[in-house]
Design a protein around this motif. Sequence first.
Motif, short mmCIF file in Angstrom:
data_model
loop_
_atom_site.label_atom_id
_atom_site.label_comp_id
_atom_site.label_asym_id
_atom_site.label_seq_id
_atom_site.Cartn_x
_atom_site.Cartn_y
_atom_site.Cartn_z
N PRO A 87 -5.77 -26.04 -17.39
CA PRO A 87 -5.39 -27.36 -17.91
C PRO A 87 -5.91 -27.65 -19.32
CG PRO A 87 -6.82 -27.56 -15.98
CD PRO A 87 -6.47 -26.13 -16.09
N THR B 87 6.35 -22.19 -16.86
CA THR B 87 6.29 -21.08 -15.91
C THR B 87 7.47 -20.14 -16.09
OG1 THR B 87 5.22 -22.58 -14.36
CG2 THR B 87 5.98 -20.49 -13.48
N ASN C 73 -2.36 -20.48 -22.92
CA ASN C 73 -2.15 -20.03 -21.54
C ASN C 73 -1.28 -18.79 -21.51
OD1 ASN C 73 -3.26 -21.45 -19.18
ND2 ASN C 73 -2.51 -23.27 -20.26
N MET D 288 -5.47 -26.50 -11.60
CA MET D 288 -4.05 -26.17 -11.45
C MET D 288 -3.89 -24.85 -10.73
SD MET D 288 -2.22 -27.29 -14.97
CE MET D 288 -2.01 -28.99 -15.45
N LEU E 276 5.82 -28.21 -17.03
CA LEU E 276 5.04 -27.11 -16.47
C LEU E 276 5.95 -26.06 -15.85
CD1 LEU E 276 2.12 -29.15 -14.89
CD2 LEU E 276 1.89 -27.44 -16.68
N GLN E 277 7.03 -26.53 -15.21
CA GLN E 277 7.96 -25.57 -14.61
C GLN E 277 8.67 -24.75 -15.67
OE1 GLN E 277 9.84 -28.45 -12.28
NE2 GLN E 277 8.82 -27.83 -10.39
N ALA F 139 -0.22 -24.64 -24.19
CA ALA F 139 0.81 -23.78 -23.61
C ALA F 139 0.73 -22.39 -24.20
CB ALA F 139 2.18 -24.39 -23.87
N VAL G 63 -2.05 -28.21 -21.55
CA VAL G 63 -1.05 -28.38 -20.50
C VAL G 63 -1.45 -29.46 -19.50
CG1 VAL G 63 -0.23 -26.02 -20.73
CG2 VAL G 63 -1.96 -26.56 -19.02
N PHE H 131 -1.95 -22.78 -14.31
CA PHE H 131 -2.38 -22.69 -15.71
C PHE H 131 -3.78 -23.26 -15.85
CE2 PHE H 131 2.30 -22.91 -16.36
CZ PHE H 131 2.44 -21.67 -16.95
N PRO I 41 0.98 -25.21 -10.65
CA PRO I 41 1.47 -24.60 -11.91
C PRO I 41 0.76 -23.32 -12.34
CG PRO I 41 0.72 -26.89 -12.24
CD PRO I 41 0.37 -26.52 -10.85
N TYR J 152 0.96 -32.20 -19.67
CA TYR J 152 2.37 -31.85 -19.43
C TYR J 152 2.90 -32.56 -18.18
CZ TYR J 152 3.18 -28.08 -22.81
OH TYR J 152 3.39 -27.36 -23.94
#
Lengths: 234, 224, 221
Positions: free
Chosen positions: A93, A146, A100, C76, A142-143, A97, A134, A91, A89, A137
């Motif tokens: 963690p 993105t 990030n 990640m 997560l997608q 969101a 996240v 990001f 992903p 998530y």
Amino acid sequence: MAAGSPFFSISNIAKSFHHKRVLKSISFQLNPGERTVLIGPNGVGKTTLLKILAGIMRPDKGTGSLNDLPMFTDDARHRKNLVLWAHQPLFYPAFTAMENLRFFLELRNDKVSDEKIEEEFVKYDLHRHKSEPVRIYSAGMLQRLTMIKLTLSSWKLALMDEPTSALDISGLKQLDHLFETWGNEGRSILFSTHDIQWAEKHSDRVIGIRNGKVELEKSIPKLDDFTTFLESNS
Amino acid sequence: MTYLTYNKNKILLFATLIIMFVNLWTIIYLAPMIPDQEWAQRIFYYHVPLAWNAFLGYFGVMIFSITYLISRNTKWDVLAQAAAEVGTIFCLLILITGPIWAKPIWGKAWTWEPRLTTTLILFLLFIGYFMIREFGGPYERSSRYAAVIGILASIDIPIIYYAVDFWSPQVQSHPQRDMGGHASAVMQVFYFSLFTFTLIFVNMMRYRSHVRKMELLKLEEENV
Amino acid sequence: MQLMTLVKKEFHQEIRAKESVISMTVFSVAVILLFSFAFNAAPAEFNKFLPGLIWMTFLFVSVIGLLRSFSAEKEMDAYSALLSSPVDRGSIYLGKLIAFWIFLLLAQGLTIPLFVLFLNFKISGEWYVFILLMMLTDWAISGVGIMISGMGLRTRMGEVLVPVLLFPLLSPVIIAATKSTSAIAMGLPLSKFNFWIMILITFSVVFSLVGYLTFGAISEE
């Protein structure tokens, strides 16, 4: 852009791991607004190539330029023009969101208003979770995050490593829509996938890699082009 | 194809072997006795050239590491690795011959003499260097890491030396600091030994990089 | 300023995850406690060894922090996003370096009082000189440390490699810091230990410059 010089071009990219030459000599060019799919058998080095283009790895040999800026040097400016979609992903963690997004947008020097971010959160149904780290998530969330990150960033070339691999039906629909929009906006996409039906519908061009070289290059590809390439042995 | 297939290498090796025996002979029969130290002093005709070779090796590591990082050409990495290995062998030999001499002269085998201490730290550093070559991941990445460590280590050498030198000024210094005051016979034997060891160094470097090149060629052939 | 963004991110990360400063502080408290037990009946000359003990503790503490310094990048694979953004590798290095330097100083600031309280560490000279010395020494430790831990991130046995490479590289720094601390503790003027300060400055400048220039080779996969 200077007349005649292509928007994106790489030539003679080579990369070895443990002296095994994964990429021998890869050269191709991309045009603005073109959606290009990378295909090839497993282990042919599609991920490696995308990582090289994204700047995560440096090729052993080869040159490239993006929007008239040199690639594969210490010069970081060309990366302003690209974004990456990878298996992981990408990001932090522990960050929410929102944090990030804010961090990566600030790093790219993309000025985006809070209202705009808010809007996207609503659109992707993440607004209730925007203040959660996240780490908690789900893969689907997560997608979608993105997708928001890519939508809000300004770029000219997206490098996407198997974007379809883990998406559910609604995720695929959203991706369809994004491909459509980005293409219309004149942004280029270079992506890899194993889903050739999806690729046929969403690509303007195909580049097939085998034995470390580009062995297929065709505009407006048909399903037959994919299957013939993938099934033939050279 | 082995190392000795090439006539150049055969001649070099043969000449070096003869010169080594001549060197041993001059040290035993030609070098004059130094009054206080008797036979113990003669290890210096080996000890100091060993240090010279270690220096050559690590200087090579620095040069080849920098050129490798800039050019990313495997040729330089092969040389850097050969230089590091040969340098470390000589480093170990210094650590052995130093105490052999110190025991009869200073009464104890280990003192924190700055050169010897620097050599010990350097030896440890290069153990780390070989570890990163082993555990650094794919060959291309571990070579890159090793090159960075090689550069860091070679920059660190003078800093370590000055720090250790100033750290314990009370320990005795090595006698070769005032070796220039010795009789010319001593110096002649010494320089001949230095020449001999430099030849040995050249042989070892050539052999090691040849073997490494062959290994890499074999790897590439297997992977075609 | 991208560098500011990167440093801010490290602080943010630290506030969220509380990985570095807390673990470094807790580790040093445990070590100081053990020292107190081990040297309980130590004679007055024990003070001679204190500067050495202090810097040994801080060196071990820095390894604890360094091993965590890239952990948030890994989970990640945010590192890939960082590397593919328009930031040069040198700034990534400097961002990590500045942040870790401050974390290390914070952890030390929290533990120095315990050295005073439990082990009778006394400074006859000025405290601010000692603080300046800590800042200088910590920069030297962080400069090399971030390079090595950046390698440790992508290697097997990173936990072993970091100390194995770090300790010998930092040996002149630890000698210099110990000697200067002794001098400051005895209240000697700068002229008595300026040689060590020169060593620390040289080391800091040269090694952070090398780190800035070579971090591309370190960070790329």
